[in-house]
Each structure stands twice: as structure tokens, then as C-alpha cells.
Design an enzyme around this catalytic site. Structure first.
Site, PDB file in Angstrom:
ATOM      1  N   CYS A   1       4.869-151.236 -60.325  1.00 50.85           N
ATOM      2  CA  CYS A   1       4.061-151.579 -61.767  1.00 50.85           C
ATOM      3  C   CYS A   1       4.029-153.131 -61.895  1.00 50.85           C
ATOM      4  O   CYS A   1       4.889-153.764 -62.011  1.00 50.85           O
ATOM      5  CB  CYS A   1       4.545-151.148 -63.033  1.00 50.85           C
ATOM      6  SG  CYS A   1       3.568-151.625 -64.544  1.00 50.85           S
TER       7      CYS A   1
ATOM      8  N   ARG B   1      -4.061-145.600 -55.112  1.00 57.85           N
ATOM      9  CA  ARG B   1      -4.370-146.415 -56.514  1.00 57.85           C
ATOM     10  C   ARG B   1      -2.913-147.219 -56.799  1.00 57.85           C
ATOM     11  O   ARG B   1      -3.089-148.373 -56.781  1.00 57.85           O
ATOM     12  CB  ARG B   1      -5.166-145.427 -57.557  1.00 57.85           C
ATOM     13  CG  ARG B   1      -5.542-146.316 -58.434  1.00 57.85           C
ATOM     14  CD  ARG B   1      -4.643-146.832 -59.644  1.00 57.85           C
ATOM     15  NE  ARG B   1      -4.007-145.499 -60.339  1.00 57.85           N
ATOM     16  CZ  ARG B   1      -2.798-145.965 -61.248  1.00 57.85           C
ATOM     17  NH1 ARG B   1      -2.554-146.967 -61.271  1.00 57.85           N
ATOM     18  NH2 ARG B   1      -2.146-144.769 -61.895  1.00 57.85           N
ATOM     19  N   ASP B   2      -2.164-146.393 -57.135  1.00 57.71           N
ATOM     20  CA  ASP B   2      -1.060-146.795 -57.838  1.00 57.71           C
ATOM     21  C   ASP B   2       0.098-147.639 -56.890  1.00 57.71           C
ATOM     22  O   ASP B   2       0.789-148.516 -57.168  1.00 57.71           O
ATOM     23  CB  ASP B   2      -0.299-145.756 -58.663  1.00 57.71           C
ATOM     24  CG  ASP B   2       0.919-146.359 -59.582  1.00 57.71           C
ATOM     25  OD1 ASP B   2       0.932-147.408 -59.803  1.00 57.71           O
ATOM     26  OD2 ASP B   2       1.930-145.658 -59.899  1.00 57.71           O
TER      27      ASP B   2
ATOM     28  N   HIS C   1       9.776-143.020 -61.152  1.00 60.34           N
ATOM     29  CA  HIS C   1      10.011-144.294 -60.279  1.00 60.34           C
ATOM     30  C   HIS C   1      11.457-144.106 -60.216  1.00 60.34           C
ATOM     31  O   HIS C   1      12.428-143.198 -60.801  1.00 60.34           O
ATOM     32  CB  HIS C   1       9.602-145.556 -60.955  1.00 60.34           C
ATOM     33  CG  HIS C   1       8.354-145.919 -61.050  1.00 60.34           C
ATOM     34  ND1 HIS C   1       7.718-147.144 -60.828  1.00 60.34           N
ATOM     35  CD2 HIS C   1       7.334-144.949 -61.500  1.00 60.34           C
ATOM     36  CE1 HIS C   1       6.526-147.212 -60.990  1.00 60.34           C
ATOM     37  NE2 HIS C   1       6.109-145.769 -61.248  1.00 60.34           N
TER      38      HIS C   1
ATOM     39  N   HIS D   1       5.813-138.290 -63.747  1.00 64.36           N
ATOM     40  CA  HIS D   1       5.512-139.612 -63.053  1.00 64.36           C
ATOM     41  C   HIS D   1       6.907-140.165 -62.905  1.00 64.36           C
ATOM     42  O   HIS D   1       7.135-141.066 -63.886  1.00 64.36           O
ATOM     43  CB  HIS D   1       4.391-140.205 -63.256  1.00 64.36           C
ATOM     44  CG  HIS D   1       3.827-141.302 -62.586  1.00 64.36           C
ATOM     45  ND1 HIS D   1       2.587-141.559 -61.941  1.00 64.36           N
ATOM     46  CD2 HIS D   1       4.539-142.600 -61.986  1.00 64.36           C
ATOM     47  CE1 HIS D   1       2.611-142.650 -61.261  1.00 64.36           C
ATOM     48  NE2 HIS D   1       3.834-143.303 -61.467  1.00 64.36           N
TER      49      HIS D   1
ATOM     50  N   ASN E   1       7.178-145.656 -56.664  1.00 64.79           N
ATOM     51  CA  ASN E   1       7.143-144.437 -57.132  1.00 64.79           C
ATOM     52  C   ASN E   1       7.981-143.594 -56.273  1.00 64.79           C
ATOM     53  O   ASN E   1       8.435-144.028 -55.152  1.00 64.79           O
ATOM     54  CB  ASN E   1       5.669-143.847 -56.995  1.00 64.79           C
ATOM     55  CG  ASN E   1       4.700-144.637 -57.914  1.00 64.79           C
ATOM     56  OD1 ASN E   1       4.751-144.675 -59.173  1.00 64.79           O
ATOM     57  ND2 ASN E   1       3.630-145.521 -57.352  1.00 64.79           N
TER      58      ASN E   1
END
Length: 313
Positions: free
Chosen positions: A252, A26-27, A221, A219, A261
Site C-alpha cells: 500500500c 492492480r494492487d 497482508h 484481503h 499481499n
């Protein structure tokens, strides 16, 4: 792909087991220029599950105009029906997105909020209060249907427009999401500016505000190379759920300074070296990320994937 593993040396003050919340499908894929075919996405998720990942964020039910890379969510989910014992949460932006997800039998969803006004405007075209008001009926309806809701909170440490984000500001939004019914909160370092001291300060602030560590995930980065050190700091504080993306995919689309990520393989190498159990096979996961990099036509940004793939070749 390889039998190479780090030497295991346990350290005091760390959990015995960590659950990796895999966000690559997803991300990760939502920020790729290449639109991956739905069949490839399904195979990616199946490969991740075969590597031992038990929580895999599958897709998003955001309008295709905003995230065209995930426009095939309704086609993808039925292709994953054969996966048993694997949690497959999906991102939902509003009640309509939730309705589409529920029709497909989804049992876990996530909403995506912001700790700052600037990012809420850029990402959701709403103020923080307006966004939370939009999520309230989504969370309530999901809870009424027996569906767990994860709350993502972006810009917890820094914002590209506003700079450092005050701890009380982040804590207040976390409390509101928690009070609405979110069973887990994922603290996002969206532009990768966090440092270990800042991580400790935020986690402490949340605990003092009544948010238990057991309800928190992190979460990170890796913009400034701090993702692993920040993760280790969170583990020492008692956090046991860590978001990561296979091969380091993602970023993002609304924050240009955000890099990928934390790579799941990089995280796994550290956890295995610390003797922390995850249930994930590093070799199979590395092979999966190398395969996906081939599908995308570019090398994996994960240092562990590159190192182990080089040894194998």
C-alpha cells in the site's frame, strides 16, 4: 513448472470451493517502483487467466498523478477483450473514473473506503463520511448501469496512526457500504496486524449487524506472517472469496508498514492441501509469477514460487 503438489487431507468445517480474487495486476503493480509496459500487463493478465483464475482485478481508473503505474488503464482494457469467462473488475475513485470505465465496457468496479479517519485523510484526502458521500453516487450510477460494485474497506484490523480499530467502527462502515449497494465487501488488513481471534471477532460482529458472510471477502497482508492463518480462520467462518496477489506483489503506497499481499501461490498450496477446489493450476501460476518477477528485475517474495522454482532449476 513442477508436478510437486501437497498431500490432500480434508478438514471439517471448510468450504468445498474457494474463489480467488486475483489483485496482482492492480494492487500489486500499483506499488512497484518499475512502471510496467502496457503490453506486459496485458500478457500478465492473459497468463493469469490461462492458469485458471476467473476473477482478475485488471487496473485502476485513479488519476495518473496519484498512481502513475496504472496510467495506461484506457489502453489496457481493450487489449483484454478476447478474454471470455473471466471477470475483470477495475477500481474507480469517483464518478469521473466510473465514467471512463463505463465507456470501455467494464462490467464490474470497486470503490476503496477506509474504516479510520487517519487513513481516509492520507489516502483520499477526506473524512470517512466525506469519502462515503463521494462513493454514494458512484455506486448508484454503477448499479443503474447493471454494474456490480465491490467495496474495499481498508484498515479493518489496525491503523498505523490510530492503532487497533474498534469492531463497531468497522462494522458501521461496512453496513453503510452494503446499504449503498455494494454487492461484496473486501475486509482489508492493510498493515498485516490481524490475528485469527481478531478475524473471528470481526466476522461475528458483521454477521450480528446483518452483513451475511456470503457478501464478504478477506484481503490479508503478510507483515507478521499471519496471512494464511487468518485466511484459514475466515474459511472456517464460511468465507469463500479470498483476495491474493500472484507472486505476493503489492502493498500500500499510503501505509509504509504494509508488506506485500498474501501470495496467490502460497494460498493455493494451502487450499490444495486441504482438498479445496479453486480451478487454478499451481504450476502455470508459479511460472507466471516467476516470469513477472523477471520483468520487474527482482525475485518473487512468494515462498511457494521460490520453493517450486528452485526445485525446477
Amino acid at each position: 513448472m513442477t508436478d510437486d503438489l501437497p498431500m490432500r487431507v480434508r478438514a471439517d468445517g471448510l468450504p468445498e470451493r474457494v474463489r480467488i480474487h486475483e489483485v496482482g495486476p492492480r494492487d500489486g503493480l500499483q506499488n512497484e517502483q518499475t512502471v510496467v509496459p502496457v503490453e506486459t500487463k496485458a500478457e500478465f493478465i492473459h497468463r493469469l487467466a490461462a492458469a485458471g483464475l476467473t476473477t482478475i482485478e485488471a487496473t485502476s481508473f485513479v488519476h495518473p498523478r496519484w498512481v502513475p503505474q496504472l496510467a495506461d488503464a484506457a489502453r489496457l482494457m481493450p487489449m483484454l477483450d478476447d478474454l471470455t469467462g473471466v471477470r475483470l473488475p477495475v477500481l474507480v475513485p469517483n464518478e469521473k473514473g466510473l465514467e471512463r470505465a463505463l465507456e470501455l465496457g467494464v462490467t464490474e468496479v470497486a470503490v476503496f473506503a477506509s474504516a479510520t479517519e487517519s487513513f481516509a485523510r492520507a489516502n483520499l484526502n477526506r473524512t470517512v463520511d466525506e469519502a462515503l458521500a463521494m462513493f454514494e453516487p458512484v455506486i448508484a450510477r454503477a448499479a443503474g448501469a447493471g454494474v456490480n460494485v465491490r467495496g474495499y474497506l481498508s484498515m479493518c484490523f489496525g491503523d498505523p496512526w490510530e492503532g487497533a480499530v474498534p469492531l463497531p467502527q468497522v462494522t458501521a462502515v461496512c453496513r453503510r457500504l452494503r446499504d449503498m449497494g455494494c454487492t461484496e465487501l473486501s475486509l482489508g488488513d492493510t498493515i498485516g496486524v490481524a490475528t485469527p481471534g481478531h478475524v473471528t471477532a470481526l466476522l461475528t460482529s458483521l454477521n450480528e449487524a446483518g452483513v451475511p458472510t456470503s457478501a464478504l471477502a478477506v484481503h490479508f497482508h503478510d507483515t507478521y506472517g499471519q496471512a494464511l492463518s487468518n485466511t484459514l480462520t475466515a474459511l472456517r467462518h464460511g468465507v469463500t472469496t479470498v483476495d491474493a496477489s500472484a507472486g505476493g506483489l503489492g502493498g500500500c503506497p499510503y501505509a509504509r508498514s504494509a508488506t506485500g499481499n498474501l501470495a496467490t501461490e502460497d494460498l493455493l498450496w494451502m487450499l490444495q492441501g486441504l482438498g479445496i477446489s479453486t480451478g487454478v493450476d499451481l504450476g502455470r501460476l508459479t511460472a507466471t509469477s516467476a516470469w513477472m518477477a523477471g520483468q520487474l528485475g527482482r525475485p518473487s517474495p512468494s515462498r511457494t514460487v521460490r520453493a517450486l522454482s528452485h526445485k525446477e532449476s
